[in-house]
Design a protein around this motif. Structure first.
Motif, PDB file in Angstrom:
ATOM      1  N   TYR A 137       0.811  -1.214   0.000  1.00 42.24           N
ATOM      2  CA  TYR A 137       0.000   0.000   0.000  1.00 42.24           C
ATOM      3  C   TYR A 137       0.850   1.273   0.000  1.00 42.24           C
ATOM      4  O   TYR A 137       0.519   2.242  -0.682  1.00 42.24           O
ATOM      5  N   ALA A 138       1.946   1.286   0.754  1.00 42.12           N
ATOM      6  CA  ALA A 138       2.782   2.491   0.808  1.00 42.12           C
ATOM      7  C   ALA A 138       3.372   2.796  -0.570  1.00 42.12           C
ATOM      8  O   ALA A 138       3.347   3.945  -1.026  1.00 42.12           O
ATOM      9  N   SER A 139       3.885   1.774  -1.238  1.00 36.99           N
ATOM     10  CA  SER A 139       4.436   1.987  -2.579  1.00 36.99           C
ATOM     11  C   SER A 139       3.347   2.431  -3.542  1.00 36.99           C
ATOM     12  O   SER A 139       3.562   3.333  -4.363  1.00 36.99           O
ATOM     13  N   GLU A 140       2.180   1.820  -3.457  1.00 35.79           N
ATOM     14  CA  GLU A 140       1.089   2.166  -4.363  1.00 35.79           C
ATOM     15  C   GLU A 140       0.655   3.618  -4.197  1.00 35.79           C
ATOM     16  O   GLU A 140       0.502   4.341  -5.183  1.00 35.79           O
ATOM     17  N   ILE A 141       0.486   4.059  -2.952  1.00 37.73           N
ATOM     18  CA  ILE A 141       0.031   5.442  -2.754  1.00 37.73           C
ATOM     19  C   ILE A 141       1.154   6.415  -3.087  1.00 37.73           C
ATOM     20  O   ILE A 141       0.902   7.493  -3.644  1.00 37.73           O
ATOM     21  N   ALA A 142       2.404   6.065  -2.798  1.00 36.51           N
ATOM     22  CA  ALA A 142       3.525   6.954  -3.125  1.00 36.51           C
ATOM     23  C   ALA A 142       3.677   7.116  -4.641  1.00 36.51           C
ATOM     24  O   ALA A 142       3.927   8.229  -5.123  1.00 36.51           O
ATOM     25  N   LEU A 143       3.526   6.040  -5.390  1.00 45.20           N
ATOM     26  CA  LEU A 143       3.566   6.143  -6.856  1.00 45.20           C
ATOM     27  C   LEU A 143       2.431   7.010  -7.373  1.00 45.20           C
ATOM     28  O   LEU A 143       2.620   7.846  -8.263  1.00 45.20           O
ATOM     29  N   GLY A 144       1.239   6.827  -6.804  1.00 46.26           N
ATOM     30  CA  GLY A 144       0.106   7.660  -7.200  1.00 46.26           C
ATOM     31  C   GLY A 144       0.335   9.125  -6.878  1.00 46.26           C
ATOM     32  O   GLY A 144       0.016  10.009  -7.686  1.00 46.26           O
ATOM     33  N   LEU A 145       0.903   9.397  -5.708  1.00 47.84           N
ATOM     34  CA  LEU A 145       1.206  10.782  -5.328  1.00 47.84           C
ATOM     35  C   LEU A 145       2.240  11.393  -6.266  1.00 47.84           C
ATOM     36  O   LEU A 145       2.104  12.534  -6.691  1.00 47.84           O
ATOM     37  N   ARG A 146       3.281  10.627  -6.571  1.00 51.41           N
ATOM     38  CA  ARG A 146       4.316  11.123  -7.493  1.00 51.41           C
ATOM     39  C   ARG A 146       3.698  11.520  -8.827  1.00 51.41           C
ATOM     40  O   ARG A 146       3.934  12.619  -9.337  1.00 51.41           O
TER      41      ARG A 146
END
Length: 172
Positions: free
Chosen positions: A107-116
């Motif tokens: 989840y952390a990677s998924e939301i961080a990629l989306g934020l980027r």
């Protein structure tokens, strides 16, 4: 332009803070395991601190168009954590924190990629920064996974942190 609080990924969405989400944030940050890299003395949030943080993120969004929002799982509306951008010493800073029972699921990677991706699509800024405690291997991996580059180590909340930057690419 997509507002930050409308960001969605395959499994997650950012949502504005509601009263029950403030209580979920409080519960998440009342966990000493979650708090260990956020406070040098390992202090956990009380409800007043959760309210203060949410009020601050709401002000940041009103003043700067960025802030932290609640993360919900799309499948069932479960509270996963918080994520977004905040101004840090005049620079946009990516940040996220997840409830412990949602660690290790990507989840952390998924939301961080989306934020980027949201940031470089919807903001004029040429870069954003991020940082994590030097011993927080999971958060450091997430920052590197989204393409951030190490810049320096510094002290934040009297703890050692690794700082990162991600600049807009030539095609962005």
């Amino acid at each position: 332009m997509i507002p930050l609080h409308a960001l969605e990924t395959d499994r997650l969405r950012l949502v504005p803070w509601r009263d029950e989400l403030v209580d979920a944030l409080w519960a998440m940050h009342a966990n000493p395991t979650v708090a260990r890299y956020l406070d040098v003395k390992g202090r956990v949030y009380d409800r007043a601190k959760a309210v203060e943080r949410v009020d601050g993120w709401r002000r940041e969004y009103a003043d700067h168009g960025i802030g932290k929002f609640a993360i919900e799982r799309k499948a069932d509306g479960a509270f996963i954590g918080r994520a977004g951008f905040s101004p840090y010493e005049g620079e946009p800073e990516i940040g996220y924190s997840l409830a412990e029972d949602h660690w290790g699921q990507g989840y952390a990677s998924e939301i961080a990629l989306g934020l980027r991706d949201w940031f470089f699509t919807n903001r004029p800024d040429s870069y954003f920064i991020g940082f994590a405690h030097v011993d927080n291997a999971a958060s450091l991996r997430v920052l590197e996974k989204i393409g951030m580059i190490k810049t320096h180590q510094g002290s934040l909340a009297d703890m050692p942190h690794q700082f990162y930057i991600l600049r807009r690419g030539p095609s962005a």
